[in-house]
Design a protein around this motif. Sequence first.
Motif, PDB file in Angstrom:
ATOM      1  N   ILE A  12       0.876  -1.243  -0.004  1.00  0.00           N
ATOM      2  CA  ILE A  12       0.007   0.135   0.042  1.00  0.00           C
ATOM      3  C   ILE A  12       0.760   1.075  -0.073  1.00  0.00           C
ATOM      4  O   ILE A  12       0.790   2.153  -0.748  1.00  0.00           O
ATOM      5  CB  ILE A  12      -0.994   0.114   1.137  1.00  0.00           C
ATOM      6  CG1 ILE A  12      -1.981  -1.056   1.105  1.00  0.00           C
ATOM      7  CG2 ILE A  12      -1.633   1.037   1.409  1.00  0.00           C
ATOM      8  CD1 ILE A  12      -2.733  -1.413   2.179  1.00  0.00           C
ATOM      9  N   ARG A  15       2.402   1.907  -3.514  1.00  0.00           N
ATOM     10  CA  ARG A  15       1.236   2.339  -4.428  1.00  0.00           C
ATOM     11  C   ARG A  15       1.043   3.836  -4.278  1.00  0.00           C
ATOM     12  O   ARG A  15       0.893   4.430  -5.148  1.00  0.00           O
ATOM     13  CB  ARG A  15       0.043   1.307  -4.533  1.00  0.00           C
ATOM     14  CG  ARG A  15      -1.001   1.647  -5.342  1.00  0.00           C
ATOM     15  CD  ARG A  15      -2.195   0.843  -5.215  1.00  0.00           C
ATOM     16  NE  ARG A  15      -2.618   0.742  -4.045  1.00  0.00           N
ATOM     17  CZ  ARG A  15      -3.613   1.473  -3.403  1.00  0.00           C
ATOM     18  NH1 ARG A  15      -3.781   2.759  -4.107  1.00  0.00           N
ATOM     19  NH2 ARG A  15      -4.127   1.412  -2.202  1.00  0.00           N
ATOM     20  N   GLU A  16       0.597   4.091  -2.983  1.00  0.00           N
ATOM     21  CA  GLU A  16       0.254   5.360  -2.476  1.00  0.00           C
ATOM     22  C   GLU A  16       1.438   6.368  -2.788  1.00  0.00           C
ATOM     23  O   GLU A  16       1.016   7.440  -3.482  1.00  0.00           O
ATOM     24  CB  GLU A  16      -0.276   5.284  -1.034  1.00  0.00           C
ATOM     25  CG  GLU A  16      -1.550   4.677  -0.948  1.00  0.00           C
ATOM     26  CD  GLU A  16      -2.003   4.776   0.296  1.00  0.00           C
ATOM     27  OE1 GLU A  16      -1.272   4.905   1.582  1.00  0.00           O
ATOM     28  OE2 GLU A  16      -3.069   4.509   0.762  1.00  0.00           O
ATOM     29  N   HIS A  17       2.520   6.015  -2.551  1.00  0.00           N
ATOM     30  CA  HIS A  17       3.896   6.802  -2.946  1.00  0.00           C
ATOM     31  C   HIS A  17       4.019   7.282  -4.390  1.00  0.00           C
ATOM     32  O   HIS A  17       4.284   8.239  -4.654  1.00  0.00           O
ATOM     33  CB  HIS A  17       5.349   6.190  -2.331  1.00  0.00           C
ATOM     34  CG  HIS A  17       6.323   6.962  -2.643  1.00  0.00           C
ATOM     35  ND1 HIS A  17       6.596   8.070  -1.906  1.00  0.00           N
ATOM     36  CD2 HIS A  17       7.349   6.775  -3.607  1.00  0.00           C
ATOM     37  CE1 HIS A  17       7.577   8.702  -2.570  1.00  0.00           C
ATOM     38  NE2 HIS A  17       8.228   7.863  -3.437  1.00  0.00           N
ATOM     39  N   GLY A  19       1.397   7.469  -6.178  1.00  0.00           N
ATOM     40  CA  GLY A  19       0.176   8.291  -6.456  1.00  0.00           C
ATOM     41  C   GLY A  19      -0.902   7.357  -7.580  1.00  0.00           C
ATOM     42  O   GLY A  19      -1.669   7.932  -8.310  1.00  0.00           O
ATOM     43  N   THR A  21      -3.688   4.326  -8.178  1.00  0.00           N
ATOM     44  CA  THR A  21      -4.949   3.537  -7.677  1.00  0.00           C
ATOM     45  C   THR A  21      -4.625   1.869  -7.810  1.00  0.00           C
ATOM     46  O   THR A  21      -3.461   1.822  -8.370  1.00  0.00           O
ATOM     47  CB  THR A  21      -6.129   3.684  -8.637  1.00  0.00           C
ATOM     48  OG1 THR A  21      -5.928   3.157  -9.946  1.00  0.00           O
ATOM     49  CG2 THR A  21      -6.671   5.307  -8.665  1.00  0.00           C
ATOM     50  N   GLN A  22      -5.595   1.136  -7.239  1.00  0.00           N
ATOM     51  CA  GLN A  22      -4.892  -0.253  -7.170  1.00  0.00           C
ATOM     52  C   GLN A  22      -5.095  -0.618  -8.802  1.00  0.00           C
ATOM     53  O   GLN A  22      -4.139  -1.636  -9.430  1.00  0.00           O
ATOM     54  CB  GLN A  22      -6.009  -1.012  -6.569  1.00  0.00           C
ATOM     55  CG  GLN A  22      -5.942  -1.158  -5.033  1.00  0.00           C
ATOM     56  CD  GLN A  22      -6.556  -2.054  -4.169  1.00  0.00           C
ATOM     57  OE1 GLN A  22      -7.533  -2.734  -4.773  1.00  0.00           O
ATOM     58  NE2 GLN A  22      -6.276  -2.059  -2.886  1.00  0.00           N
ATOM     59  N   GLU A  40      -3.163  -6.838  -1.306  1.00  0.00           N
ATOM     60  CA  GLU A  40      -3.211  -5.406  -0.405  1.00  0.00           C
ATOM     61  C   GLU A  40      -4.249  -5.852   0.869  1.00  0.00           C
ATOM     62  O   GLU A  40      -4.158  -5.203   1.642  1.00  0.00           O
ATOM     63  CB  GLU A  40      -3.650  -4.238  -1.227  1.00  0.00           C
ATOM     64  CG  GLU A  40      -2.587  -3.518  -1.923  1.00  0.00           C
ATOM     65  CD  GLU A  40      -2.912  -2.134  -2.423  1.00  0.00           C
ATOM     66  OE1 GLU A  40      -3.978  -1.523  -1.894  1.00  0.00           O
ATOM     67  OE2 GLU A  40      -2.106  -1.641  -3.041  1.00  0.00           O
ATOM     68  N   MET A  81       6.778   6.066   4.124  1.00  0.00           N
ATOM     69  CA  MET A  81       5.491   5.522   4.108  1.00  0.00           C
ATOM     70  C   MET A  81       5.330   4.349   4.735  1.00  0.00           C
ATOM     71  O   MET A  81       3.983   4.077   5.374  1.00  0.00           O
ATOM     72  CB  MET A  81       5.261   5.625   2.629  1.00  0.00           C
ATOM     73  CG  MET A  81       5.654   6.716   1.874  1.00  0.00           C
ATOM     74  SD  MET A  81       4.350   8.071   2.094  1.00  0.00           S
ATOM     75  CE  MET A  81       3.040   7.410   1.411  1.00  0.00           C
TER      76      MET A  81
END
Length: 104
Positions: A12, A15-17, A19, A21-22, A40, A81
């Motif tokens: 997670i 992926r968020e770092h 930017g 989406t899944q 995830e 993160m």
Amino acid sequence: MDTDDDIRLRLIAVREHLGKTQTEFAEALGLGKNVYNPFETGKRPLTMEAARRIRKRFGISIDWLLFGDVGQPSEIIARNMGPQPKQQQRLPEPRKAAAKRAKR
């Protein structure tokens, strides 16, 4: 290897770092969201093939993904993160090297 929950949190974080989406992340890896999502959510352990794809596509260390080891390209993500990274124990410095550095 760390627990599946630790690995899930690192996925997670990556992926968020980035930017994404899944769906975007899964597509970048050549996977469907239905294949990636269980990694995830903790419903399925991360496969070695998926870890290899993450490493190849984004340069994220498999050591970090699976074990939380720091020191490769994923270090910034790990520190900022992900779950608290594991610190490797350092060996004591030889006396000469320590004395030489103290003189600087």
